[in-house]
Design a protein around this motif. Structure first.
Motif, short mmCIF file in Angstrom:
data_model
loop_
_atom_site.label_atom_id
_atom_site.label_comp_id
_atom_site.label_asym_id
_atom_site.label_seq_id
_atom_site.Cartn_x
_atom_site.Cartn_y
_atom_site.Cartn_z
N TRP A 75 0.84 -1.20 0.00
CA TRP A 75 0.00 0.00 0.00
C TRP A 75 0.87 1.24 0.00
CZ3 TRP A 75 -4.85 -0.89 -1.04
CH2 TRP A 75 -5.48 -2.04 -0.58
N PRO A 76 0.39 2.34 -0.56
CA PRO A 76 1.12 3.60 -0.39
C PRO A 76 1.12 4.01 1.08
CG PRO A 76 -0.98 3.97 -1.53
CD PRO A 76 -0.83 2.50 -1.36
N CYS A 77 2.17 4.70 1.48
CA CYS A 77 2.30 5.15 2.86
C CYS A 77 2.53 6.65 2.88
CB CYS A 77 3.47 4.44 3.56
SG CYS A 77 3.27 2.65 3.67
N ALA A 87 -10.73 1.24 5.54
CA ALA A 87 -10.13 1.45 6.87
C ALA A 87 -9.53 0.19 7.47
CB ALA A 87 -11.18 2.05 7.81
N LYS A 88 -10.23 -0.93 7.32
CA LYS A 88 -9.76 -2.13 8.02
C LYS A 88 -8.58 -2.80 7.34
CE LYS A 88 -13.03 -5.34 5.80
NZ LYS A 88 -11.98 -5.88 4.91
N ASN A 89 -8.22 -2.38 6.15
CA ASN A 89 -7.08 -3.00 5.46
C ASN A 89 -5.75 -2.35 5.76
OD1 ASN A 89 -8.63 -4.93 4.25
ND2 ASN A 89 -8.81 -3.88 2.26
N ASN A 90 -5.75 -1.37 6.64
CA ASN A 90 -4.50 -0.67 6.92
C ASN A 90 -3.60 -1.47 7.84
OD1 ASN A 90 -4.48 2.13 5.65
ND2 ASN A 90 -6.55 1.97 6.49
N GLU A 91 -2.30 -1.13 7.78
CA GLU A 91 -1.30 -1.84 8.59
C GLU A 91 -0.20 -0.89 9.02
OE1 GLU A 91 -1.16 -6.24 6.58
OE2 GLU A 91 -0.06 -4.64 5.57
N GLU A 105 12.41 -7.16 4.36
CA GLU A 105 11.57 -8.07 5.16
C GLU A 105 10.71 -7.21 6.08
OE1 GLU A 105 14.17 -11.35 6.95
OE2 GLU A 105 15.58 -9.82 6.27
N TYR A 106 9.50 -7.65 6.36
CA TYR A 106 8.72 -6.85 7.29
C TYR A 106 7.73 -7.69 8.09
CZ TYR A 106 5.21 -6.67 3.47
OH TYR A 106 4.31 -6.97 2.47
N ARG A 107 7.29 -7.14 9.20
CA ARG A 107 6.19 -7.64 10.00
C ARG A 107 5.10 -6.58 9.97
NH1 ARG A 107 9.31 -10.95 9.45
NH2 ARG A 107 10.48 -12.20 10.97
N SER A 108 3.85 -7.01 9.94
CA SER A 108 2.80 -6.01 9.89
C SER A 108 1.84 -6.17 11.07
CB SER A 108 2.04 -6.08 8.57
OG SER A 108 1.57 -7.38 8.34
N ILE A 109 1.31 -5.06 11.50
CA ILE A 109 0.30 -5.00 12.56
C ILE A 109 -0.97 -4.44 11.94
CG2 ILE A 109 -0.28 -4.07 14.83
CD1 ILE A 109 2.68 -3.46 15.24
N VAL A 123 -3.07 5.70 8.15
CA VAL A 123 -2.13 6.31 9.10
C VAL A 123 -1.71 7.67 8.57
CG1 VAL A 123 0.11 6.05 10.24
CG2 VAL A 123 -1.33 4.04 9.87
N ASN A 124 -2.11 8.72 9.27
CA ASN A 124 -1.73 10.07 8.86
C ASN A 124 -0.29 10.38 9.21
OD1 ASN A 124 -4.27 10.60 7.87
ND2 ASN A 124 -4.96 11.73 9.68
N ARG A 125 0.14 9.87 10.36
CA ARG A 125 1.52 10.08 10.78
C ARG A 125 1.91 8.95 11.71
NH1 ARG A 125 3.26 16.07 10.94
NH2 ARG A 125 2.66 15.67 8.82
N ILE A 126 3.19 8.54 11.62
CA ILE A 126 3.73 7.52 12.53
C ILE A 126 5.06 8.01 13.05
CG2 ILE A 126 4.84 6.18 10.67
CD1 ILE A 126 4.02 3.65 12.30
N ARG A 127 5.27 7.87 14.35
CA ARG A 127 6.52 8.33 14.94
C ARG A 127 6.99 7.33 15.98
NH1 ARG A 127 7.05 11.10 11.27
NH2 ARG A 127 7.04 13.38 11.12
#
Lengths: 130, 260
Positions: free
Chosen positions: A74-76, A108-112, B44-48, B54-58
């Protein structure tokens, strides 16, 4: 709204504007005379240049010490760099780094949240362009 | 029901650059780089799973020069969700599972937030900044599109959000930055074109100083100078970057304008 990619670009400390983090518009026409000088590459500036139908952007490999394009699902809009235990002020290649990003998925629910490890990042810098 | 995503290991082939990689050691004994010529970068990644874009992550700050803390201690990242919630996740076990083959992270620790800030209600936001006093005392500022700024602080193994927001802006809060010099001071900027300086100790939670019309349009970003306590940088939607001297806040000392 400035996203983190634009913020990162604005943080680049570089006295020479030409060496800034921009793509280079490659010369398309071929030279019949091999001794003729290549046309100087034009630095692409968003909003000022418009790409013609078959034009693509080509990275100037002499600018980046290492440049590795990667894709996720997905784009981030936002990311941050993570601390690891591989040592402070590392300078040898290939490098490994950890980062975290949040997605902008279709619903919404597909976000990670993506916790990423990028490794085997070799130097790619070649002087004098591609 | 939230389920933990399986391991993803993606080998990426660079499409535009040649496959020849050049490794140059810093010191005299050069590594034999013939074997490295065909190695591609690896992601490689793990996802939650996360509800809402997500507008912003810090990530939380850590003491300079120190490695990531042991796996038994948390490593927090916060997310500004477009649902209006700010989530704080402990991702330390996921970093470990990427760094140490065979390490199995504790799902209960990573898949649900350690804490969720609900004070913003349904208002989403973009402004977010962490600061730390020592190794265990964390504080997080979050600002929303309806002008409010909330402060959340760590309390032992959890967090607490102060009930009363900081209110002086009249439009969306675009960026927040803790002062690197004063632990109780922070700066904010807004679509109302102003930059404000705040002290968390001030009763009534109003800004101690506001510079109106700092830019011709929305003020999108601000950044403190780390080495000087009175210099602040700001960027506006009109393409301007300004350097401010807080000792003489009424006029900027440098103005760079990028025209697109």
């Amino acid at each position: 709204m400035i996203n983190d990619c634009e913020r990162l670009g604005m943080d680049v400390d570089d006295e020479n504007i030409k060496d800034d983090d921009v793509e280079v518009l490659a010369a398309v026409e071929e030279e019949e005379d091999e001794n003729a000088p290549q046309p100087a590459p034009v630095v692409y500036i968003p909003g000022r240049h418009k790409l013609a139908k078959d034009e693509i952007l080509e990275a100037d490999q002499s600018v980046y010490i290492a440049l590795h394009p990667m894709s996720v699902n997905w784009p981030c809009l936002s990311f941050d760099v993570l601390r690891d235990n591989l040592g402070d002020e590392r300078s040898r290649f290939p490098v490994t780094c950890y980062a975290v990003a949040g997605t902008q998925a279709d619903v919404a629910k597909n976000n990670e949240i993506l916790v990423m490890k990028m490794s085997q990042l070799h130097k790619t810098q070649r002087d004098g362009g591609t | 029901m939230i389920s933990f995503s399986p391991l993803y290991s993606v080998s990426v082939h660079p499409s535009d650059i040649k496959s020849l990689h050049l490794d140059q050691s810093e010191d005299e004994d050069d590594e034999d780089d013939v074997d490295n010529l065909d190695e591609d970068a690896v992601l490689e990644y793990r996802s939650i799973p996360h509800l809402g874009g997500v507008n912003r992550i810090r990530a939380q700050p850590l003491p300079a020069g120190q490695p990531i803390p042991p796996v038994t201690q948390p490593y927090y990242v916060s997310t500004w969700s477009e649902t209006g919630k700010v989530n704080i996740f402990d991702i330390r076990p996921l970093v470990e599972s990427l760094a140490v083959p065979g390490f199995v992270p504790d799902k209960s620790r990573t898949s649900t937030p350690a804490f969720t800030i609900t004070a913003h209600g349904r208002s989403e936001g973009f402004a977010m900044d962490w600061a730390a006093s020592g190794t265990s005392s964390l504080r997080l500022l979050t600002g929303d599109i309806h002008c409010r700024i909330f402060l959340t602080t760590s309390t032992g193994s959890s967090f607490n959000t102060l009930t009363q927001p900081f209110t002086s802006h009249t439009s969306s809060v675009e960026d927040l930055q803790w002062s690197p010099a004063d632990p109780t001071v922070f700066a904010s900027c807004s679509a109302d074109r102003s930059i404000r300086i705040w002290d968390v100790r001030v009763k009534g939670r109003k800004s101690v100083f506001g510079l109106e019309a700092a830019h011709d349009s929305d003020v999108n970003v601000i950044s403190w100078n780390k080495f000087s306590t009175y210099l602040l940088l700001s960027g506006g939607d009109e393409g301007g970057i300004k350097v401010w001297d807080l000792r003489h806040f009424k006029e900027y000392i440098l103005f760079i304008y990028f025209c697109l």
